[in-house]
Design an enzyme around this catalytic site. Structure first.
Site, short mmCIF file in Angstrom:
data_model
loop_
_atom_site.label_atom_id
_atom_site.label_comp_id
_atom_site.label_asym_id
_atom_site.label_seq_id
_atom_site.Cartn_x
_atom_site.Cartn_y
_atom_site.Cartn_z
N ARG A 184 23.77 36.98 32.84
CA ARG A 184 24.31 35.69 33.26
C ARG A 184 24.42 35.71 34.78
NH1 ARG A 184 29.41 33.04 33.87
NH2 ARG A 184 28.99 30.83 33.53
N HIS A 231 41.77 34.75 35.46
CA HIS A 231 42.37 34.47 36.78
C HIS A 231 42.34 32.96 37.04
CE1 HIS A 231 38.05 34.41 37.60
NE2 HIS A 231 38.33 33.60 38.62
N HIS A 257 40.67 31.06 33.82
CA HIS A 257 39.33 31.20 33.25
C HIS A 257 38.88 32.66 33.33
CE1 HIS A 257 39.02 30.18 37.53
NE2 HIS A 257 37.90 30.89 37.56
N ASP A 308 41.52 30.43 40.51
CA ASP A 308 41.02 30.49 41.88
C ASP A 308 42.11 29.91 42.79
OD1 ASP A 308 38.70 31.37 40.65
OD2 ASP A 308 37.67 29.45 40.84
C1 LIG Z 1 37.29 32.35 49.31
C2 LIG Z 1 37.70 33.22 48.40
C3 LIG Z 1 38.14 32.88 47.02
C4 LIG Z 1 38.31 34.25 46.37
C5 LIG Z 1 38.81 35.07 47.54
C6 LIG Z 1 37.81 34.69 48.62
C7 LIG Z 1 36.46 35.35 48.30
C8 LIG Z 1 36.34 35.76 46.80
C9 LIG Z 1 36.94 34.77 45.83
C10 LIG Z 1 37.25 35.34 44.44
C11 LIG Z 1 36.11 35.31 43.42
C12 LIG Z 1 36.58 35.86 42.07
C13 LIG Z 1 37.97 35.39 41.66
C14 LIG Z 1 38.94 35.46 42.86
C15 LIG Z 1 40.35 35.15 42.40
C16 LIG Z 1 38.79 36.78 43.55
O1 LIG Z 1 39.38 37.81 43.35
O2 LIG Z 1 37.80 36.66 44.52
C17 LIG Z 1 38.42 34.53 43.93
C18 LIG Z 1 39.26 34.35 45.18
C19 LIG Z 1 40.25 33.20 45.15
O3 LIG Z 1 40.02 32.16 44.55
O4 LIG Z 1 41.27 33.41 45.80
O1 LIG Z 2 30.75 33.22 36.63
C1 LIG Z 2 31.52 32.35 36.28
O2 LIG Z 2 31.22 31.50 35.46
C2 LIG Z 2 32.92 32.30 36.83
C3 LIG Z 2 33.03 32.81 38.23
C4 LIG Z 2 34.42 32.72 38.73
O3 LIG Z 2 35.35 32.43 38.02
C5 LIG Z 2 34.69 32.97 40.15
O4 LIG Z 2 33.75 33.35 40.88
O5 LIG Z 2 35.84 32.79 40.58
FE LIG Z 3 37.12 31.95 39.22
#
Ligand SMILES: C=C1C[C@]23C[C@H]1CC[C@H]2[C@@]12CCC[C@@](C)(C(=O)O1)[C@H]2[C@@H]3C(=O)O
Ligand SMILES: O=C(O)CCC(=O)C(=O)O
Ligand SMILES: [Fe+2]
Length: 359
Positions: A292, A220, A282, A222
Protein backbone atom coordinates in the site's frame (compact mmCIF):
# COMPACT_ATOMS: atom_id res chain seq x y z
CA UNK A 1 12.73 13.97 14.81
CA UNK A 2 15.64 13.00 17.01
CA UNK A 3 18.82 11.09 16.22
CA UNK A 4 16.86 8.01 17.14
CA UNK A 5 15.39 8.14 13.66
CA UNK A 6 18.52 7.08 11.87
CA UNK A 7 19.40 4.55 14.55
CA UNK A 8 15.91 3.10 14.49
CA UNK A 9 16.03 2.68 10.78
CA UNK A 10 18.94 0.30 10.78
CA UNK A 11 16.99 -2.05 13.01
CA UNK A 12 13.79 -1.18 11.32
CA UNK A 13 14.58 -2.22 7.78
CA UNK A 14 17.06 -5.09 7.94
CA UNK A 15 15.85 -6.74 4.74
CA UNK A 16 13.48 -4.29 3.22
CA UNK A 17 10.63 -6.15 4.95
CA UNK A 18 11.39 -9.40 3.12
CA UNK A 19 10.76 -11.56 6.18
CA UNK A 20 9.20 -15.02 5.87
CA UNK A 21 7.76 -14.72 9.34
CA UNK A 22 7.18 -11.76 11.65
CA UNK A 23 10.22 -10.88 13.79
CA UNK A 24 9.46 -10.19 17.45
CA UNK A 25 10.42 -6.54 16.93
CA UNK A 26 7.42 -6.13 14.60
CA UNK A 27 4.96 -8.47 16.29
CA UNK A 28 2.13 -6.57 17.96
CA UNK A 29 -0.12 -9.55 18.67
CA UNK A 30 0.57 -9.68 22.44
CA UNK A 31 0.00 -6.04 23.16
CA UNK A 32 -2.44 -4.88 20.62
CA UNK A 33 -6.04 -5.84 20.39
CA UNK A 34 -6.59 -6.19 16.68
CA UNK A 35 -10.36 -6.02 16.51
CA UNK A 36 -11.41 -6.55 12.95
CA UNK A 37 -13.10 -3.64 11.30
CA UNK A 38 -16.71 -3.51 10.28
CA UNK A 39 -17.44 -4.44 6.70
CA UNK A 40 -18.32 -1.42 4.63
CA UNK A 41 -22.07 -1.02 4.99
CA UNK A 42 -24.68 1.52 5.87
CA UNK A 43 -22.37 3.10 8.41
CA UNK A 44 -19.94 4.23 5.79
CA UNK A 45 -17.51 7.15 5.48
CA UNK A 46 -19.30 9.97 3.60
CA UNK A 47 -18.32 10.69 0.00
CA UNK A 48 -18.74 14.36 -0.91
CA UNK A 49 -18.89 15.74 -4.44
CA UNK A 50 -17.28 19.18 -4.42
CA UNK A 51 -19.89 20.28 -7.01
CA UNK A 52 -22.80 19.31 -4.75
CA UNK A 53 -25.38 22.12 -4.37
CA UNK A 54 -25.59 21.32 -0.64
CA UNK A 55 -21.82 21.26 -0.26
CA UNK A 56 -21.51 23.44 2.86
CA UNK A 57 -24.15 21.52 4.75
CA UNK A 58 -22.58 18.17 3.80
CA UNK A 59 -19.11 19.32 4.80
CA UNK A 60 -20.32 20.49 8.19
CA UNK A 61 -22.15 17.26 8.85
CA UNK A 62 -19.23 15.05 7.79
CA UNK A 63 -16.72 17.08 9.84
CA UNK A 64 -18.90 17.03 12.94
CA UNK A 65 -20.09 13.42 12.77
CA UNK A 66 -17.16 11.61 11.20
CA UNK A 67 -14.06 13.79 11.05
CA UNK A 68 -13.26 12.05 7.78
CA UNK A 69 -14.77 12.01 4.30
CA UNK A 70 -13.85 11.32 0.70
CA UNK A 71 -13.96 14.05 -1.93
CA UNK A 72 -14.74 13.59 -5.59
CA UNK A 73 -14.67 16.17 -8.38
CA UNK A 74 -11.71 17.81 -6.64
CA UNK A 75 -10.23 19.02 -9.91
CA UNK A 76 -6.87 17.23 -9.75
CA UNK A 77 -6.20 15.29 -12.95
CA UNK A 78 -6.05 11.47 -12.67
CA UNK A 79 -3.11 11.63 -15.05
CA UNK A 80 -1.05 13.67 -12.54
CA UNK A 81 -2.04 11.29 -9.76
CA UNK A 82 -0.88 8.30 -11.85
CA UNK A 83 2.51 9.90 -12.40
CA UNK A 84 2.72 10.84 -8.71
CA UNK A 85 1.87 7.24 -7.74
CA UNK A 86 4.56 5.87 -10.08
CA UNK A 87 7.23 8.09 -8.52
CA UNK A 88 6.22 7.02 -5.00
CA UNK A 89 6.52 3.42 -6.15
CA UNK A 90 9.89 4.09 -7.76
CA UNK A 91 11.18 5.66 -4.54
CA UNK A 92 10.27 2.81 -2.21
CA UNK A 93 11.42 0.18 -4.73
CA UNK A 94 15.02 1.40 -4.31
CA UNK A 95 17.36 -0.88 -2.32
CA UNK A 96 17.33 -0.08 1.39
CA UNK A 97 21.03 0.92 1.36
CA UNK A 98 20.22 3.61 -1.20
CA UNK A 99 17.22 4.93 0.73
CA UNK A 100 19.32 5.09 3.91
CA UNK A 101 21.59 7.61 2.17
CA UNK A 102 18.78 10.14 2.62
CA UNK A 103 17.70 8.99 6.08
CA UNK A 104 16.30 11.64 8.41
CA UNK A 105 18.94 12.74 10.85
CA UNK A 106 18.95 14.76 14.01
CA UNK A 107 17.37 18.15 13.58
CA UNK A 108 15.90 17.47 10.15
CA UNK A 109 12.31 16.71 9.41
CA UNK A 110 12.72 15.54 5.85
CA UNK A 111 14.02 12.34 4.31
CA UNK A 112 13.61 8.59 4.63
CA UNK A 113 12.53 7.03 7.91
CA UNK A 114 9.81 6.32 10.38
CA UNK A 115 7.25 8.70 11.84
CA UNK A 116 7.55 10.73 15.06
CA UNK A 117 4.78 8.74 16.79
CA UNK A 118 6.77 5.51 16.42
CA UNK A 119 8.72 6.62 19.51
CA UNK A 120 5.56 6.20 21.58
CA UNK A 121 5.20 2.49 20.81
CA UNK A 122 7.32 -0.47 21.91
CA UNK A 123 7.16 -2.26 18.53
CA UNK A 124 8.09 -1.27 15.00
CA UNK A 125 5.40 -0.50 12.52
CA UNK A 126 5.24 -2.25 9.14
CA UNK A 127 6.02 1.02 7.51
CA UNK A 128 8.58 3.17 5.76
CA UNK A 129 8.19 6.83 4.95
CA UNK A 130 9.75 9.72 3.11
CA UNK A 131 9.07 13.25 4.35
CA UNK A 132 9.15 16.22 2.01
CA UNK A 133 9.17 19.66 3.55
CA UNK A 134 11.14 22.30 1.65
CA UNK A 135 13.40 22.30 -1.37
CA UNK A 136 15.42 19.54 0.30
CA UNK A 137 13.61 16.89 -1.71
CA UNK A 138 15.69 18.02 -4.71
CA UNK A 139 18.92 17.31 -2.80
CA UNK A 140 17.53 13.97 -1.75
CA UNK A 141 16.39 13.06 -5.25
CA UNK A 142 19.87 13.87 -6.60
CA UNK A 143 21.36 11.39 -4.16
CA UNK A 144 18.75 8.72 -4.90
CA UNK A 145 18.86 9.00 -8.70
CA UNK A 146 22.01 10.88 -9.75
CA UNK A 147 21.18 10.32 -13.43
CA UNK A 148 17.49 11.01 -13.37
CA UNK A 149 16.23 12.96 -10.42
CA UNK A 150 14.21 15.55 -12.32
CA UNK A 151 11.25 13.29 -13.11
CA UNK A 152 10.69 12.83 -9.36
CA UNK A 153 11.15 16.52 -8.53
CA UNK A 154 8.89 17.70 -11.34
CA UNK A 155 6.01 15.49 -10.30
CA UNK A 156 6.38 16.49 -6.64
CA UNK A 157 6.30 20.16 -7.63
CA UNK A 158 3.26 19.62 -9.82
CA UNK A 159 1.53 17.76 -7.03
CA UNK A 160 2.26 20.53 -4.53
CA UNK A 161 0.90 23.14 -6.96
CA UNK A 162 -2.34 21.19 -7.17
CA UNK A 163 -2.76 20.05 -3.56
CA UNK A 164 -2.01 23.34 -1.77
CA UNK A 165 -4.96 25.21 -3.35
CA UNK A 166 -7.15 22.21 -2.58
CA UNK A 167 -6.11 22.51 1.07
CA UNK A 168 -7.11 26.19 1.06
CA UNK A 169 -10.38 25.41 -0.63
CA UNK A 170 -11.32 22.77 1.93
CA UNK A 171 -10.31 25.04 4.79
CA UNK A 172 -12.44 27.82 3.32
CA UNK A 173 -15.44 25.51 2.98
CA UNK A 174 -15.03 24.30 6.55
CA UNK A 175 -14.88 27.84 7.93
CA UNK A 176 -17.96 28.80 5.89
CA UNK A 177 -19.72 25.76 7.29
CA UNK A 178 -18.90 26.95 10.81
CA UNK A 179 -20.74 30.16 9.99
CA UNK A 180 -17.87 32.56 9.30
CA UNK A 181 -18.37 35.27 6.68
CA UNK A 182 -16.02 35.67 3.70
CA UNK A 183 -14.50 38.69 5.41
CA UNK A 184 -13.91 36.83 8.64
CA UNK A 185 -12.26 34.05 6.68
CA UNK A 186 -10.01 36.53 4.85
CA UNK A 187 -8.88 37.91 8.19
CA UNK A 188 -8.35 34.51 9.71
CA UNK A 189 -5.01 32.88 10.33
CA UNK A 190 -5.05 30.96 7.07
CA UNK A 191 -4.65 34.20 5.10
CA UNK A 192 -0.94 34.31 4.32
CA UNK A 193 -0.05 31.32 2.20
CA UNK A 194 3.67 32.12 2.15
CA UNK A 195 3.94 31.36 5.85
CA UNK A 196 2.22 28.00 5.75
CA UNK A 197 4.57 25.14 6.40
CA UNK A 198 3.90 22.47 3.82
CA UNK A 199 4.63 18.91 4.64
CA UNK A 200 4.01 15.93 2.40
CA UNK A 201 4.67 12.46 3.73
CA UNK A 202 5.04 9.56 1.31
CA UNK A 203 4.13 6.26 2.97
CA UNK A 204 4.76 2.64 2.05
CA UNK A 205 3.27 -0.39 3.77
CA UNK A 206 4.90 -3.45 2.22
CA UNK A 207 2.86 -6.64 1.76
CA UNK A 208 3.18 -8.80 4.87
CA UNK A 209 3.07 -12.62 5.28
CA UNK A 210 0.99 -12.33 8.48
CA UNK A 211 -0.85 -8.99 8.43
CA UNK A 212 -2.94 -9.70 11.55
CA UNK A 213 0.18 -9.57 13.73
CA UNK A 214 1.54 -6.24 12.50
CA UNK A 215 0.46 -2.61 12.41
CA UNK A 216 1.11 -0.32 9.44
CA UNK A 217 0.59 2.95 11.27
CA UNK A 218 -0.64 2.79 14.86
CA UNK A 219 -3.82 4.66 15.88
CA UNK A 220 -3.35 8.43 16.06
CA UNK A 221 -4.85 11.78 15.18
CA UNK A 222 -2.97 14.26 12.98
CA UNK A 223 -2.13 17.61 14.59
CA UNK A 224 -2.71 20.21 11.81
CA UNK A 225 -6.00 21.53 10.38
CA UNK A 226 -6.74 19.00 7.63
CA UNK A 227 -4.85 16.15 6.01
CA UNK A 228 -5.50 15.28 2.37
CA UNK A 229 -4.60 11.72 1.56
CA UNK A 230 -3.80 10.17 -1.80
CA UNK A 231 -3.38 6.37 -1.98
CA UNK A 232 -2.73 3.72 -4.59
CA UNK A 233 -6.10 1.96 -4.28
CA UNK A 234 -4.99 -0.72 -1.80
CA UNK A 235 -7.37 -0.78 1.16
CA UNK A 236 -5.95 -0.41 4.67
CA UNK A 237 -6.97 2.90 6.23
CA UNK A 238 -9.41 2.56 9.12
CA UNK A 239 -11.09 5.18 11.26
CA UNK A 240 -12.39 4.86 14.80
CA UNK A 241 -16.09 5.58 14.97
CA UNK A 242 -17.28 6.88 18.31
CA UNK A 243 -19.99 5.09 20.26
CA UNK A 244 -23.41 6.19 18.96
CA UNK A 245 -26.98 5.00 18.40
CA UNK A 246 -25.83 2.41 15.87
CA UNK A 247 -23.39 0.71 18.21
CA UNK A 248 -20.29 0.82 20.43
CA UNK A 249 -16.98 2.37 19.37
CA UNK A 250 -15.70 0.49 16.31
CA UNK A 251 -13.14 0.57 13.52
CA UNK A 252 -14.54 1.32 10.09
CA UNK A 253 -12.59 0.64 6.88
CA UNK A 254 -12.33 3.65 4.59
CA UNK A 255 -13.62 2.48 1.20
CA UNK A 256 -11.43 2.69 -1.88
CA UNK A 257 -13.25 4.91 -4.39
CA UNK A 258 -11.46 5.78 -7.65
CA UNK A 259 -10.54 9.44 -8.18
CA UNK A 260 -11.15 10.52 -4.61
CA UNK A 261 -8.95 11.83 -1.81
CA UNK A 262 -9.48 11.06 1.87
CA UNK A 263 -9.78 14.17 4.05
CA UNK A 264 -9.08 13.94 7.79
CA UNK A 265 -9.99 16.53 10.39
CA UNK A 266 -6.98 17.08 12.64
CA UNK A 267 -6.45 18.35 16.19
CA UNK A 268 -6.08 22.06 15.46
CA UNK A 269 -9.29 22.07 13.42
CA UNK A 270 -11.04 20.49 16.39
CA UNK A 271 -9.62 23.28 18.58
CA UNK A 272 -10.46 26.03 16.05
CA UNK A 273 -14.07 24.81 15.83
CA UNK A 274 -14.23 24.68 19.64
CA UNK A 275 -14.89 20.97 19.58
CA UNK A 276 -17.57 21.00 16.86
CA UNK A 277 -15.42 19.15 14.33
CA UNK A 278 -14.17 15.70 15.25
CA UNK A 279 -10.44 14.97 15.01
CA UNK A 280 -10.65 11.42 13.80
CA UNK A 281 -8.49 8.61 15.21
CA UNK A 282 -7.18 6.53 12.32
CA UNK A 283 -4.73 3.71 11.64
CA UNK A 284 -3.29 1.84 8.67
CA UNK A 285 -3.52 -1.90 8.31
CA UNK A 286 -1.39 -3.99 6.00
CA UNK A 287 -2.24 -6.34 3.13
CA UNK A 288 -0.98 -9.89 2.65
CA UNK A 289 -0.60 -9.48 -1.09
CA UNK A 290 -0.24 -5.82 -2.04
CA UNK A 291 2.04 -2.99 -1.11
CA UNK A 292 0.00 0.00 0.00
CA UNK A 293 1.34 3.42 -0.96
CA UNK A 294 -0.05 6.73 0.21
CA UNK A 295 0.82 10.40 0.43
CA UNK A 296 -0.43 12.67 3.19
CA UNK A 297 -0.48 16.42 2.69
CA UNK A 298 -0.60 18.07 6.12
CA UNK A 299 -2.29 21.46 5.90
CA UNK A 300 -1.72 23.45 9.07
CA UNK A 301 -1.43 26.99 10.38
CA UNK A 302 1.44 29.40 9.92
CA UNK A 303 4.29 28.23 12.11
CA UNK A 304 4.30 31.18 14.51
CA UNK A 305 0.53 31.50 14.99
CA UNK A 306 -1.27 30.43 18.14
CA UNK A 307 -4.47 28.59 17.30
CA UNK A 308 -7.38 28.68 19.71
CA UNK A 309 -11.13 28.44 19.32
CA UNK A 310 -12.39 30.99 16.74
CA UNK A 311 -13.60 34.15 18.49
CA UNK A 312 -16.51 34.25 16.03
CA UNK A 313 -17.84 31.07 17.62
CA UNK A 314 -17.84 32.49 21.15
CA UNK A 315 -20.60 34.48 22.68
CA UNK A 316 -23.29 34.51 25.31
CA UNK A 317 -25.29 31.87 23.49
CA UNK A 318 -22.53 29.86 21.88
CA UNK A 319 -20.42 29.28 24.96
CA UNK A 320 -16.89 29.57 26.24
CA UNK A 321 -13.64 28.50 24.63
CA UNK A 322 -12.76 24.91 25.51
CA UNK A 323 -9.03 25.12 24.78
CA UNK A 324 -6.16 27.50 25.31
CA UNK A 325 -4.32 28.52 22.12
CA UNK A 326 -1.16 26.72 20.94
CA UNK A 327 1.10 26.82 17.90
CA UNK A 328 1.35 23.77 15.64
CA UNK A 329 4.83 23.01 16.89
CA UNK A 330 3.79 23.32 20.54
CA UNK A 331 1.03 20.80 19.98
CA UNK A 332 3.39 18.38 18.20
CA UNK A 333 5.72 18.59 21.22
CA UNK A 334 2.85 18.10 23.67
CA UNK A 335 1.78 15.00 21.77
CA UNK A 336 5.26 13.52 21.77
CA UNK A 337 5.05 13.25 25.56
CA UNK A 338 1.33 13.13 26.34
CA UNK A 339 0.13 11.35 23.17
CA UNK A 340 -3.69 11.20 23.19
CA UNK A 341 -3.86 13.24 26.42
CA UNK A 342 -2.31 16.31 24.77
CA UNK A 343 -5.59 18.05 23.93
CA UNK A 344 -6.90 17.28 27.39
CA UNK A 345 -3.94 19.18 28.81
CA UNK A 346 -4.96 22.25 26.77
CA UNK A 347 -8.49 22.31 28.14
CA UNK A 348 -9.57 25.46 29.91
CA UNK A 349 -11.22 24.77 33.19
CA UNK A 350 -14.66 26.31 32.78
CA UNK A 351 -14.79 27.59 36.35
CA UNK A 352 -11.46 29.35 36.21
CA UNK A 353 -12.53 30.98 32.97
CA UNK A 354 -15.79 32.21 34.45
CA UNK A 355 -13.92 33.63 37.45
CA UNK A 356 -11.55 35.44 35.11
CA UNK A 357 -14.42 36.96 33.19
CA UNK A 358 -16.18 38.04 36.37
CA UNK A 359 -13.04 39.72 37.75
C1 LIG B 1 3.82 18.16 9.63
C2 LIG B 1 3.84 17.08 10.40
C3 LIG B 1 2.64 16.28 10.79
C4 LIG B 1 3.25 15.08 11.50
C5 LIG B 1 4.45 15.70 12.17
C6 LIG B 1 5.05 16.50 11.02
C7 LIG B 1 5.70 15.52 10.03
C8 LIG B 1 5.15 14.06 10.19
C9 LIG B 1 3.66 13.99 10.45
C10 LIG B 1 3.19 12.66 11.05
C11 LIG B 1 2.84 11.55 10.06
C12 LIG B 1 2.33 10.30 10.80
C13 LIG B 1 1.38 10.61 11.95
C14 LIG B 1 1.91 11.80 12.78
C15 LIG B 1 1.04 11.99 14.02
C16 LIG B 1 3.37 11.60 13.07
O1 LIG B 1 3.88 11.05 14.01
O2 LIG B 1 4.10 12.16 12.04
C17 LIG B 1 1.97 13.01 11.88
C18 LIG B 1 2.37 14.34 12.51
C19 LIG B 1 1.24 15.20 13.01
O3 LIG B 1 0.14 15.22 12.46
O4 LIG B 1 1.53 15.88 13.98
O1 LIG C 1 -1.47 5.79 4.83
C1 LIG C 1 -2.54 6.18 5.26
O2 LIG C 1 -3.60 5.90 4.73
C2 LIG C 1 -2.60 7.04 6.50
C3 LIG C 1 -1.40 7.91 6.68
C4 LIG C 1 -1.52 8.74 7.89
O3 LIG C 1 -2.39 8.58 8.71
C5 LIG C 1 -0.54 9.81 8.13
O4 LIG C 1 0.42 9.93 7.34
O5 LIG C 1 -0.71 10.56 9.10
FE1 LIG D 1 -2.48 10.28 10.09
Amino acid sequence: MSSQASVDLKIHHPQNFRFNSIPDSHDWSDLYDHPSAQPIGLDSVPVIDLNDPNLIYKIRKACAEWGVFLIRNHGIEPELLNRFGSQIHRLFALPVEVKLKVAKTEGTDSGYGGVPISQLFPKFMWYEGFAITTASSVDHAQILWPDDYSSFCEVIEEYKKAIIPLGYRLMHLMLLSLGLTEEEIDNSLIGDSTKIKNAIHLNSYPACPDPDRVVGLAPHTDTGFVTILYHNGVSGLQVLRRKDDIGPARWVTVPVVPNTFVVNICDLMHVLSNGTFHNVVHRSMVSKTNQRLSAAYFFGPQVDVKVGPLSELMGPEQGLPLYRPVTWLELQKLKSTLHDKALQSMKIDGKIEELRKGA
